[in-house]
Design a protein around this motif. Structure first.
Motif: not given
Length: 434
Positions: A323-327
């Motif tokens: 989730v963090v890397l996608t954002i």
């Protein structure tokens, strides 16, 4: 069904790990050719993104249609002969793809990829539960991590190999094709380019056929799916019907979404990078960067599971990182954004090794059919990338990437924290009604 054999000895287990490791290397190499193949067919067949992305779509849809028939085949042949059959089917598909791609018949090339996927569905339906039940189910993620290292090393090599043998100088060729003075000259350039795929795929077909013979004649022992008695069940009559095992179905959906995000980060990364107008001679190697990150993730998982973290906890942390890397990919631009997408390989690495054994845990005599349903979830690799190329025609590609990837990672987080336990204790305690 193949006769039940005694449980393999530790020495047999080690020999089996070597054989299965070779198989994971093979289907890693074949699977991760899809990313650079998208670049290849886009030029060789003069396709737009939507049609070029039929490559992963056809490849991964084969799992949806053929995983259940694969489980029926395995019940008759046993896992060992089934793996050999899968390799031989892959050899036929590789030869068909090589021939049809060379003469630039796109439907035939797609048919070849579908046949390769058919062989892989048989191979995966056998190999994944085999390695999961080769030892204690609680350490299955660690064993699959070893297989994943073999898979991802092959995946790193595949784009490099096809880049050197087939895609070398593709930017220059693209310019030459656009500047060709006549349609005949243009077709001659494209035909010469397409012919470069012929020898690599025929060589691969021959090697796959030889490996099929080697696997069948190898010391790989037959093991019984009934040894998958996780959760305390040990007899057939203690195994409930599949309709009463909700953690399996939640696992199928989880694997569907996981393979979707894995293919997006691996096969679609070149198209993602091209959205920033990065050159083809660079984007053709981006899949290797994702696979390098996955290899690092597998090494981390191999060290940490189960010594420091359970496979469930590691899966949860991986999903949160996704989730963090996608954002971060959405919030950045150019090479920095591509680097965030490639880093998703690290987050994705230990997801399959954790999701698959959690999904088939406690299935006992249903292991083959449950594994087939899990393998059907690989069809997610067909759906999410195709949604990406369809939607990015109408919306900013980074926003589409975020809208597809973030919800998928959030569901994987749910499965890691709660979904894998839903109904499991009740199902194991209940007698079979079948």
């Amino acid at each position: 069904m193949a006769p039940v054999k005694p449980s393999p000895s530790p020495h047999q287990n080690r020999a089996s790990m070597v054989v299965i490791g070779v198989l994971f290397f093979i289907f890693g190499f074949v699977t991760w050719l899809n990313g650079p193949l998208i670049t290849f067919v886009k030029l060789a067949f003069t396709l737009d993104d939507v049609n070029a992305f039929l490559i992963p779509m056809v490849f991964y849809l084969s799992y949806l249609f053929l995983s259940l028939p694969s489980s029926w085949v395995l019940r008759r042949t046993g896992m060992k002969k089934g793996m050999g059959a899968g390799l031989f089917v892959m050899a036929i598909g590789a030869a068909l793809f090589g021939e049809c791609a060379t003469i630039r018949v796109y439907p035939g090339a797609l048919a070849g990829l579908f046949v390769i996927g058919a062989g892989l569905s048989l191979l995966q339906t056998a190999a994944n539960p085999y390695i999961s039940i080769l030892g204690p189910i609680d350490s299955a993620a660690q064993r699959i991590a070893v297989m994943g290292i073999c898979n991802k090393v092959a995946g790193m090599l595949a784009p490099v190999a096809i880049g050197a043998l087939v895609l070398s100088g593709i930017d220059t060729l693209d310019q030459q094709v656009k500047a060709a003075p006549t349609p005949e000259a243009r077709e001659a350039l494209l035909s010469a380019f397409a012919a470069k795929i012929h020898l690599p795929y025929l060589t691969m077909a021959a090697l796959l056929a030889l490996l099929a013979v080697w696997v069948v004649r190898s010391p790989l022992p037959e093991i019984s799916a009934e040894s998958n008695a996780g959760g305390g069940q040990s007899r057939d009559r203690d195994t409930p019907p599949l309709s009463r095992i909700p953690h399996l179905w939640l696992g199928v959906l989880c694997l569907f979404l996981y393979v979707g995000v894995e293919v997006m980060a691996g096969d679609a990364i070149g198209t993602y990078g091209h959205g920033f107008d990065l050159p083809l001679d660079e984007t053709k190697f981006f899949t290797s960067f994702t696979l390098a990150a996955m290899l690092a993730g597998y090494l981390g998982g191999l060290v940490l599971i189960p010594r420091v973290l359970s496979q469930e906890r590691y899966l949860a942390l991986s999903a949160a990182l996704g989730v963090v890397l996608t954002i971060a990919a959405y919030a950045t631009h150019g090479y920095a954004s591509v680097a965030c997408v490639a880093a998703l390989g690290f987050a994705n690495a230990m997801m399959w090794p954790a999701i698959f054994p959690l999904g088939i845990r406690g299935l006992g005599r249903h292991t083959e059919i449950g594994s087939a349903f899990m393998v059907m979830g690989i069809a997610g690799g067909a759906v999410l990338p195709q949604l990406f190329v369809q939607l990015k025609q109408h919306f900013p590609f980074q926003a589409v990437f975020l809208a597809l990837m973030a919800p998928a990672y959030l569901y994987i987080l749910f499965f890691a924290l709660y979904g894998h336990r839903v109904g499991r204790k009740a199902a194991i305690a209940a007698p079979s009604l079948a």
